[in-house]
Design a protein around this motif. Sequence first.
Motif, PDB file in Angstrom:
ATOM      1  N   VAL A   1      12.957  12.696   4.942  1.00  0.00           N
ATOM      2  CA  VAL A   1      12.309  12.762   3.632  1.00  0.00           C
ATOM      3  C   VAL A   1      11.717  11.421   3.198  1.00  0.00           C
ATOM      4  O   VAL A   1      10.594  11.375   2.669  1.00  0.00           O
ATOM      5  N   ILE A   2      12.427  10.323   3.411  1.00  0.00           N
ATOM      6  CA  ILE A   2      11.989   9.025   2.899  1.00  0.00           C
ATOM      7  C   ILE A   2      10.620   8.602   3.436  1.00  0.00           C
ATOM      8  O   ILE A   2       9.778   8.100   2.670  1.00  0.00           O
ATOM      9  N   PRO A   3      10.323   8.778   4.749  1.00  0.00           N
ATOM     10  CA  PRO A   3       8.972   8.409   5.211  1.00  0.00           C
ATOM     11  C   PRO A   3       7.855   9.145   4.477  1.00  0.00           C
ATOM     12  O   PRO A   3       6.807   8.552   4.171  1.00  0.00           O
ATOM     13  N   HIS A   4       8.068  10.418   4.151  1.00  0.00           N
ATOM     14  CA  HIS A   4       7.054  11.175   3.411  1.00  0.00           C
ATOM     15  C   HIS A   4       6.899  10.625   1.991  1.00  0.00           C
ATOM     16  O   HIS A   4       5.776  10.528   1.469  1.00  0.00           O
ATOM     17  N   ALA A   5       8.017  10.279   1.373  1.00  0.00           N
ATOM     18  CA  ALA A   5       7.946   9.705   0.025  1.00  0.00           C
ATOM     19  C   ALA A   5       7.195   8.370   0.042  1.00  0.00           C
ATOM     20  O   ALA A   5       6.390   8.081  -0.850  1.00  0.00           O
ATOM     21  N   ALA A   6       7.449   7.546   1.069  1.00  0.00           N
ATOM     22  CA  ALA A   6       6.771   6.251   1.159  1.00  0.00           C
ATOM     23  C   ALA A   6       5.268   6.430   1.393  1.00  0.00           C
ATOM     24  O   ALA A   6       4.455   5.689   0.827  1.00  0.00           O
ATOM     25  N   ARG A   7       4.900   7.409   2.219  1.00  0.00           N
ATOM     26  CA  ARG A   7       3.471   7.660   2.468  1.00  0.00           C
ATOM     27  C   ARG A   7       2.744   8.079   1.190  1.00  0.00           C
ATOM     28  O   ARG A   7       1.555   7.829   1.034  1.00  0.00           O
ATOM     29  N   PHE A   8       3.452   8.737   0.302  1.00  0.00           N
ATOM     30  CA  PHE A   8       2.851   9.153  -0.965  1.00  0.00           C
ATOM     31  C   PHE A   8       2.350   7.943  -1.759  1.00  0.00           C
ATOM     32  O   PHE A   8       1.363   8.025  -2.480  1.00  0.00           O
ATOM     33  N   PHE A   9       3.038   6.797  -1.601  1.00  0.00           N
ATOM     34  CA  PHE A   9       2.688   5.603  -2.376  1.00  0.00           C
ATOM     35  C   PHE A   9       1.685   4.703  -1.658  1.00  0.00           C
ATOM     36  O   PHE A   9       0.786   4.141  -2.302  1.00  0.00           O
ATOM     37  N   VAL A  10       1.833   4.527  -0.343  1.00  0.00           N
ATOM     38  CA  VAL A  10       1.003   3.519   0.352  1.00  0.00           C
ATOM     39  C   VAL A  10       0.170   4.093   1.493  1.00  0.00           C
ATOM     40  O   VAL A  10      -0.524   3.339   2.179  1.00  0.00           O
ATOM     41  N   GLY A  11       0.215   5.384   1.731  1.00  0.00           N
ATOM     42  CA  GLY A  11      -0.578   5.947   2.810  1.00  0.00           C
ATOM     43  C   GLY A  11       0.087   5.762   4.163  1.00  0.00           C
ATOM     44  O   GLY A  11       1.311   5.649   4.254  1.00  0.00           O
ATOM     45  N   VAL A  12      -0.720   5.715   5.220  1.00  0.00           N
ATOM     46  CA  VAL A  12      -0.176   5.774   6.583  1.00  0.00           C
ATOM     47  C   VAL A  12      -0.222   4.446   7.323  1.00  0.00           C
ATOM     48  O   VAL A  12       0.161   4.380   8.489  1.00  0.00           O
ATOM     49  N   ARG A  13      -0.672   3.375   6.688  1.00  0.00           N
ATOM     50  CA  ARG A  13      -0.710   2.089   7.383  1.00  0.00           C
ATOM     51  C   ARG A  13       0.698   1.515   7.479  1.00  0.00           C
ATOM     52  O   ARG A  13       1.354   1.259   6.469  1.00  0.00           O
ATOM     53  N   HIS A  14       1.148   1.315   8.719  1.00  0.00           N
ATOM     54  CA  HIS A  14       2.560   1.003   8.943  1.00  0.00           C
ATOM     55  C   HIS A  14       2.952  -0.414   8.516  1.00  0.00           C
ATOM     56  O   HIS A  14       4.138  -0.694   8.336  1.00  0.00           O
ATOM     57  N   GLY A  15       1.975  -1.298   8.368  1.00  0.00           N
ATOM     58  CA  GLY A  15       2.308  -2.625   7.866  1.00  0.00           C
ATOM     59  C   GLY A  15       2.895  -2.590   6.470  1.00  0.00           C
ATOM     60  O   GLY A  15       3.730  -3.433   6.103  1.00  0.00           O
ATOM     61  N   LEU A  16       2.493  -1.618   5.662  1.00  0.00           N
ATOM     62  CA  LEU A  16       3.056  -1.410   4.333  1.00  0.00           C
ATOM     63  C   LEU A  16       4.106  -0.304   4.324  1.00  0.00           C
ATOM     64  O   LEU A  16       5.079  -0.357   3.570  1.00  0.00           O
ATOM     65  N   LEU A  17       3.896   0.708   5.166  1.00  0.00           N
ATOM     66  CA  LEU A  17       4.774   1.878   5.162  1.00  0.00           C
ATOM     67  C   LEU A  17       6.198   1.536   5.592  1.00  0.00           C
ATOM     68  O   LEU A  17       7.166   1.993   4.979  1.00  0.00           O
ATOM     69  N   LEU A  18       6.331   0.721   6.630  1.00  0.00           N
ATOM     70  CA  LEU A  18       7.668   0.402   7.148  1.00  0.00           C
ATOM     71  C   LEU A  18       8.544  -0.323   6.116  1.00  0.00           C
ATOM     72  O   LEU A  18       9.677   0.106   5.859  1.00  0.00           O
ATOM     73  N   PRO A  19       8.072  -1.425   5.503  1.00  0.00           N
ATOM     74  CA  PRO A  19       8.944  -2.086   4.512  1.00  0.00           C
ATOM     75  C   PRO A  19       9.217  -1.238   3.285  1.00  0.00           C
ATOM     76  O   PRO A  19      10.326  -1.275   2.740  1.00  0.00           O
ATOM     77  N   LEU A  20       8.218  -0.448   2.842  1.00  0.00           N
ATOM     78  CA  LEU A  20       8.454   0.391   1.672  1.00  0.00           C
ATOM     79  C   LEU A  20       9.459   1.492   1.989  1.00  0.00           C
ATOM     80  O   LEU A  20      10.342   1.798   1.173  1.00  0.00           O
ATOM     81  N   ALA A  21       9.349   2.092   3.179  1.00  0.00           N
ATOM     82  CA  ALA A  21      10.321   3.116   3.573  1.00  0.00           C
ATOM     83  C   ALA A  21      11.725   2.520   3.655  1.00  0.00           C
ATOM     84  O   ALA A  21      12.704   3.152   3.242  1.00  0.00           O
TER      85      ALA A  21
END
Length: 344
Positions: free
Chosen positions: A275-295
């Motif tokens: 669930v958490i990766p989907h929630a993080a994508r909702f905020f920052v999209g799919v770019r992993h440079g931002l997605l990984l730390p936010l997740a």
Amino acid sequence: MGLFARTVFWQRIGAAGIALMLLAAAMAFATSIGETSIPIKTVIDALANHVFGTTHPVDAIDAGIIWNYRLSRAVVAASCGAGLAVSGVVLQALLRNSLADPYLLGISAGASTGAVSVVILGLGGGMLSLSMGAFAGALVAFVFVSLLALQAGRCPGAIILAGIAGSQMFNALTSFIVTKSANAEQARGIMFWLLGSLSGVRWPDAALAVPVIGAGLLVCLCYARALDAFTFGRESAASLGIPVRRVHVLLIGTSALMTAVMVSIVGSIGFVGLVIPHAARFFVGVRHGLLLPLAALIGALFLVGADVVSRIILPGQVVPIGVVTALVGAPAFALILCHRRVLR
């Protein structure tokens, strides 16, 4: 460095600072909540005494509860949530499947089997630690699931179906080992642990969890651009000069290691990596440079909160944290699925 680059740099520094402050506030709150409530000011004073050597007046019992029990528990919960969320992001990108996570792919079940084999069967003759046994089990489970998915060919969702089969098989093996070889006291403790439990964690567990999760997140961030490329498929990643096989092995091994360490400490916890990766994508999209730390941040906050709920939802009892994550995660995932359908 140009003006735009400097602006982006300072924006990221500010965002990181805010994120760390949020996490610190959540952990302080988790440290103050429990069967015996402790004021936040007392928590801060006790931490200052231990870390900076100050002499704030704090009751010895409260200081012991804060430092030896609740703070170590909050640190492990944050590490576990971050590690599982990052593993979920990596697996979903590498496998190009939004349902991929350590729990559904059998990695958690395999790690549980490996850990139980070390504890009850004495696998390794005392040469294997609990974490190493869990890591070996996680790798065996993922290899089994991968081979099973390859045999299914191009069947849609083959990896998920294979993961469900692998999870059931390794869960059955774990139950068989516990039923056959464990005494009544061991069986009770292991079954509670398998549902997810932070009750017994202390600073040695935090000393294992924090470096492993920190190193795992750093490795994944180093390959953030490669994960972006994998979003479009293995062929696209290869065409961009990415060593597909080596990156696959490294990142899946990193995810398996993080999952195995978490399982060896707190047991099997579901839905965080899903669930958490989907929630993080909702905020920052799919770019992993931002997605990984936010997740990682959202996962840490979520599991710290789930641990607080597990301690206070039933007076005088501690509910397994895996039960809390499932009760929250299942409806949240249903909402995500419905939201995606509406967007289409």
